[in-house]
Scaffold this motif. Sequence first.
Motif, PDB file in Angstrom:
ATOM      1  N   LEU A  22      32.547  39.143  47.051  1.00 61.51           N
ATOM      2  CA  LEU A  22      33.861  39.235  47.024  1.00 61.51           C
ATOM      3  C   LEU A  22      34.481  40.501  47.411  1.00 61.51           C
ATOM      4  N   LYS A  23      35.753  40.567  47.875  1.00 60.93           N
ATOM      5  CA  LYS A  23      36.354  41.705  48.301  1.00 60.93           C
ATOM      6  C   LYS A  23      37.593  42.079  47.383  1.00 60.93           C
ATOM      7  N   ARG A  61      34.481  23.454  39.280  1.00 60.68           N
ATOM      8  CA  ARG A  61      34.132  22.612  40.380  1.00 60.68           C
ATOM      9  C   ARG A  61      32.820  21.900  40.066  1.00 60.68           C
ATOM     10  N   ARG A  82      38.469  34.524  37.271  1.00 65.48           N
ATOM     11  CA  ARG A  82      39.278  33.638  38.205  1.00 65.48           C
ATOM     12  C   ARG A  82      38.420  32.833  39.006  1.00 65.48           C
ATOM     13  N   TYR A  83      37.435  33.526  39.791  1.00 66.63           N
ATOM     14  CA  TYR A  83      36.553  33.077  40.867  1.00 66.63           C
ATOM     15  C   TYR A  83      35.698  32.524  39.996  1.00 66.63           C
ATOM     16  N   SER A  87      36.722  29.252  38.795  1.00 66.18           N
ATOM     17  CA  SER A  87      37.058  28.092  39.885  1.00 66.18           C
ATOM     18  C   SER A  87      35.285  27.432  40.325  1.00 66.18           C
ATOM     19  N   GLN A 141      40.656  38.603  38.698  1.00 65.66           N
ATOM     20  CA  GLN A 141      40.266  38.080  39.881  1.00 65.66           C
ATOM     21  C   GLN A 141      38.853  37.303  39.762  1.00 65.66           C
ATOM     22  N   ARG A 156      28.059  34.748  46.967  1.00 64.20           N
ATOM     23  CA  ARG A 156      29.468  34.916  47.687  1.00 64.20           C
ATOM     24  C   ARG A 156      29.471  36.742  47.412  1.00 64.20           C
ATOM     25  N   ARG A 189      41.053  42.653  46.720  1.00 66.55           N
ATOM     26  CA  ARG A 189      41.978  42.319  47.584  1.00 66.55           C
ATOM     27  C   ARG A 189      42.907  43.378  48.221  1.00 66.55           C
TER      28      ARG A 189
HETATM   29  P1  C2E Z   1      43.409  32.813  44.659  1.00 60.44           P
HETATM   30  O1  C2E Z   1      43.640  34.261  45.252  1.00 60.44           O
HETATM   31  O2  C2E Z   1      44.690  32.236  43.891  1.00 60.44           O
HETATM   32  O3  C2E Z   1      42.914  31.796  45.619  1.00 60.44           O
HETATM   33  C1  C2E Z   1      42.771  30.514  45.350  1.00 60.44           C
HETATM   34  C2  C2E Z   1      42.134  29.694  46.596  1.00 60.44           C
HETATM   35  O4  C2E Z   1      42.594  29.914  47.628  1.00 60.44           O
HETATM   36  C3  C2E Z   1      40.557  30.156  46.454  1.00 60.44           C
HETATM   37  O5  C2E Z   1      39.838  29.631  45.684  1.00 60.44           O
HETATM   38  C4  C2E Z   1      40.259  30.073  48.109  1.00 60.44           C
HETATM   39  O6  C2E Z   1      40.003  28.374  48.096  1.00 60.44           O
HETATM   40  C5  C2E Z   1      41.478  30.103  48.769  1.00 60.44           C
HETATM   41  N1  C2E Z   1      41.656  31.583  49.355  1.00 60.44           N
HETATM   42  C6  C2E Z   1      42.425  32.709  48.807  1.00 60.44           C
HETATM   43  N2  C2E Z   1      42.487  33.574  49.644  1.00 60.44           N
HETATM   44  C7  C2E Z   1      41.359  33.326  50.510  1.00 60.44           C
HETATM   45  C8  C2E Z   1      40.928  34.112  51.618  1.00 60.44           C
HETATM   46  O7  C2E Z   1      41.237  35.350  51.802  1.00 60.44           O
HETATM   47  N3  C2E Z   1      40.075  33.262  52.367  1.00 60.44           N
HETATM   48  C9  C2E Z   1      39.599  32.035  52.105  1.00 60.44           C
HETATM   49  N4  C2E Z   1      38.505  31.471  52.872  1.00 60.44           N
HETATM   50  N5  C2E Z   1      40.048  31.355  50.995  1.00 60.44           N
HETATM   51  C10 C2E Z   1      41.064  31.912  50.427  1.00 60.44           C
HETATM   52  P2  C2E Z   1      38.389  30.248  45.195  1.00 60.44           P
HETATM   53  O8  C2E Z   1      37.757  30.984  46.553  1.00 60.44           O
HETATM   54  O9  C2E Z   1      37.672  29.149  44.530  1.00 60.44           O
HETATM   55  O10 C2E Z   1      38.935  31.489  44.344  1.00 60.44           O
HETATM   56  C11 C2E Z   1      39.488  31.506  42.991  1.00 60.44           C
HETATM   57  C12 C2E Z   1      40.098  32.711  42.553  1.00 60.44           C
HETATM   58  O11 C2E Z   1      39.292  33.521  42.590  1.00 60.44           O
HETATM   59  C13 C2E Z   1      41.215  33.418  43.439  1.00 60.44           C
HETATM   60  O12 C2E Z   1      42.437  32.750  43.462  1.00 60.44           O
HETATM   61  C14 C2E Z   1      41.064  34.732  43.419  1.00 60.44           C
HETATM   62  O13 C2E Z   1      41.578  35.039  42.286  1.00 60.44           O
HETATM   63  C15 C2E Z   1      39.552  34.910  43.106  1.00 60.44           C
HETATM   64  N6  C2E Z   1      38.610  35.331  44.294  1.00 60.44           N
HETATM   65  C16 C2E Z   1      38.056  34.598  45.057  1.00 60.44           C
HETATM   66  N7  C2E Z   1      37.582  35.383  46.097  1.00 60.44           N
HETATM   67  C17 C2E Z   1      37.867  36.572  45.774  1.00 60.44           C
HETATM   68  C18 C2E Z   1      37.752  37.791  46.586  1.00 60.44           C
HETATM   69  O14 C2E Z   1      37.109  37.853  47.489  1.00 60.44           O
HETATM   70  N8  C2E Z   1      38.402  38.912  46.186  1.00 60.44           N
HETATM   71  C19 C2E Z   1      38.997  39.019  45.075  1.00 60.44           C
HETATM   72  N9  C2E Z   1      39.495  39.816  44.443  1.00 60.44           N
HETATM   73  N10 C2E Z   1      39.318  37.691  44.144  1.00 60.44           N
HETATM   74  C20 C2E Z   1      38.887  36.760  44.736  1.00 60.44           C
END
Ligand code: C2E
Length: 353
Positions: free
Chosen positions: A291-292, A247, A239-240, A243, A236, A289, A294
Amino acid sequence: MSSDIDSILRSPKAYIWAQKAIEAMETHRVWPTALNFELWLHYVAAKDSNVAAEIHTVLQSGAPFTDQVGEKIAAQHLPAVKLSGEILDAGKSLSDELDSVHRAIESARETSEAYGQQLATASQSLEDQDTDAVRSMVESLSVATRKVREENQALESQLADTTDELGRLREHLEQVRRDAMTDALTNLANRKAFDETLERTCVQAETKGVPSTLAIVDIDHFKLFNDTWGHQTGDQVIRYVASVIGRVASGARFSARYGGEEFAVIFPGENSAAALAAMEVAREEISSRVLKRRSTNEDLGAITISTGIAEFKTGDTPAGLLERADGALYASKRSGRNRTSLADLGSESTRAA
Ligand code: C2E
């Protein structure tokens, strides 16, 4: 087969790894198929690989390692297997479709040839025939004409079906081609697409004299992170970071997953100052940022990236440009990580956090 496993199978310990893989398969009652052997070779010889992690998870769950489980892991982590299967399927459908068109055209050709012969005979004998004979000839011609019309209608409808099917096949092949160029985890371009784009960019930079720049990015302390939080959370984080990089690399810019936790961005038509500014935006966004995790909502701590940037110089090859960007990346690592360094004619300038 991945290049890591390829080199293991050509190393002096190849037979030992192969034997260990077979022993492990026997212990866990796994069928000795070629695909299972490849997967279990990862398990014993490439413990850090995603395949090994997936097998480990299955074993820990106590579930049996069936062929379906193996195929699912292979489809996810050994893209070549999935790809070659899909290409074979698409190729087979295409060839079946072309066969049926060929058969229909052949049958229409035979019917119309027979019709032509019938017409020729009829016109020749019409001249000195009596009325009854003419009537019977006209009847037989009308039967033949109906047959040709029916064949033509069948051919038309078959061609319409085939056009639809070819459209579907074209879409499917396009999807397969896109998949072959895409990294499944991050959806960024993969290494193959990156190599091709870098080659093209270097040729254009050389021939047109436009500036072009390459950035290589590495997630800091990723291995430690993976060991602490596990592969799933590690994925994850990848992936973050992807992303954010995706962008930043919008428009003509091109981003790819270069390796495990390494990424690359190509900036066609842009100099190193523009690339530095863009990569600093990515670095600042990622490091700020929180991250948490999940599953438990625990804070994962700060994720940072190190970046190396090199601008194309006349005479550069893709390998040379990569080497200079890599050198700058290691300068970022050496000087404390979470920074972006420029490879500039042998000297490196660094922008740090
Ligand atoms: P993903 O879990 O498939 O999330 C895709 C997008 O959905 C995220 O893009 C974000 O725009 C939105 N999203 C998903 N869950 C949340 C949430 O709980 N709160 C908010 N505000 N938005 C949410 P983003 O941020 O570019 O993240 C891309 C990928 O990076 C995520 O795919 C995930 O795999 C990872 N990621 C991002 N933040 C975290 C995190 O805090 N913890 C973990 N374990 N993975 C993260």
